[in-house]
Write a protein that holds these residues in place. Structure first.
Motif, short mmCIF file in Angstrom:
data_model
loop_
_atom_site.label_atom_id
_atom_site.label_comp_id
_atom_site.label_asym_id
_atom_site.label_seq_id
_atom_site.Cartn_x
_atom_site.Cartn_y
_atom_site.Cartn_z
N THR A 1 0.84 -1.20 0.00
CA THR A 1 0.00 0.00 0.00
C THR A 1 0.88 1.24 0.00
O THR A 1 1.99 1.24 0.54
CB THR A 1 -0.93 0.03 1.24
N ASP A 2 0.39 2.32 -0.62
CA ASP A 2 1.14 3.56 -0.69
C ASP A 2 1.21 4.23 0.68
O ASP A 2 0.37 3.99 1.57
CB ASP A 2 0.47 4.53 -1.67
N ASP A 3 2.20 5.08 0.85
CA ASP A 3 2.33 5.89 2.06
C ASP A 3 1.17 6.91 2.11
O ASP A 3 0.54 7.22 1.10
CB ASP A 3 3.66 6.64 2.07
N GLN A 4 0.95 7.43 3.32
CA GLN A 4 -0.09 8.44 3.51
C GLN A 4 0.46 9.65 4.25
O GLN A 4 1.34 9.51 5.12
CB GLN A 4 -1.28 7.87 4.29
N VAL A 5 -0.03 10.84 3.90
CA VAL A 5 0.26 12.08 4.61
C VAL A 5 -1.06 12.72 4.98
O VAL A 5 -1.90 12.99 4.10
CB VAL A 5 1.10 13.05 3.74
N ASN A 6 -1.28 12.90 6.27
CA ASN A 6 -2.55 13.43 6.78
C ASN A 6 -3.74 12.62 6.28
O ASN A 6 -4.80 13.16 5.97
CB ASN A 6 -2.72 14.90 6.39
N GLY A 7 -3.55 11.30 6.18
CA GLY A 7 -4.62 10.40 5.75
C GLY A 7 -4.83 10.35 4.26
O GLY A 7 -5.71 9.62 3.78
N VAL A 8 -4.06 11.10 3.49
CA VAL A 8 -4.21 11.14 2.03
C VAL A 8 -3.15 10.24 1.39
O VAL A 8 -1.95 10.38 1.67
CB VAL A 8 -4.06 12.59 1.50
N THR A 9 -3.58 9.31 0.54
CA THR A 9 -2.67 8.39 -0.12
C THR A 9 -1.74 9.11 -1.08
O THR A 9 -2.16 9.95 -1.87
CB THR A 9 -3.48 7.32 -0.90
#
Length: 217
Positions: free
Chosen positions: A157-165
């Motif tokens: 799965t891709d990384d997330q920043v502030n819950g955004v993929t």
């Protein structure tokens, strides 16, 4: 089981990189890995072991040195769980095939480290991943085994920043090379492993040489 790593970190970027002085340099304690395991009795055929397996459920605690103003730290800064299953097959008395299948789930980092100031409240979460360590060896001399070792790592799965993929952040890595073990006696074993890059995607590149010594008390 518990592993407490000591890390002497000395990292840098290329001379033409826009990012500089990003490492938290010096020696410190890394993240502690700990957890329960179960080792099953080996399967015996013809008076010798032919199959062995072990299961472990590890937790990686963010207990190491961590500086939020640096991009590279001895600690990840977040909790992870890392269960694995390892198996060894011994087709002949001198031949060994082993593999360890790992899964990694990373929890949210509420204080991500960065050399560039981040907005207050920024969170990050590394994607889930799986990998397998593998080896095949043959006893060429009494107490000396040589063969092939390697690993394949795949982020699911891709990384997330502030819950955004963050699309396109999945990493993939395949490295392999020669290896050897020497059993000095029942309680002392030496290992040499060389890993040469085969496939690298969104990750560091280069070869690794690892020397390891085990003494059983």
């Amino acid at each position: 089981m518990a592993i407490v790593p000591l890390v002497d970190l000395n990292a840098s970027f290329a001379h033409d990189s826009p990012v500089r002085l990003v490492a938290n340099r010096g020696m410190g304690v890394g993240d502690i890995t700990w957890g329960p395991f179960i080792a099953f009795p080996p399967v015996i055929r013809g008076g010798r072991p032919v199959f062995a397996q072990r299961m472990e459920f590890d937790v990686i605690s963010p207990s190491g040195s961590y500086d939020t103003s640096k991009d590279i730290n001895p600690s990840s800064g977040f909790w992870s769980i890392n269960p694995y299953w390892s198996v060894t097959v011994l087709p002949t008395a001198k031949t060994e095939l082993s593999a360890r299948f790992n899964y990694l789930h990373n929890f949210t980092n509420s204080q991500p480290a960065s050399s560039a100031p981040l907005p207050a409240g920024t969170t990050t979460q590394a994607g889930d991943a799986g990998w397998v360590n593998f080896t095949a060896s043959y006893e060429v001399l009494p107490k000396l085994n040589v063969g092939l070792n390697g690993y394949y790592f795949k982020q699911f799965t891709d990384d997330q920043v502030n819950g955004v993929t963050q699309k396109g952040t999945e990493t993939e890595s395949l490295s392999m090379g020669p290896g050897a073990t020497y059993m000095f006696n029942q309680n002392n074993i030496g290992f040499l492993n060389v890993y040469l890059p085969v496939v690298k995607k969104n990750t560091t590149n280069g070869f690794n040489v690892i020397l390891r010594y085990i003494h059983a008390f």
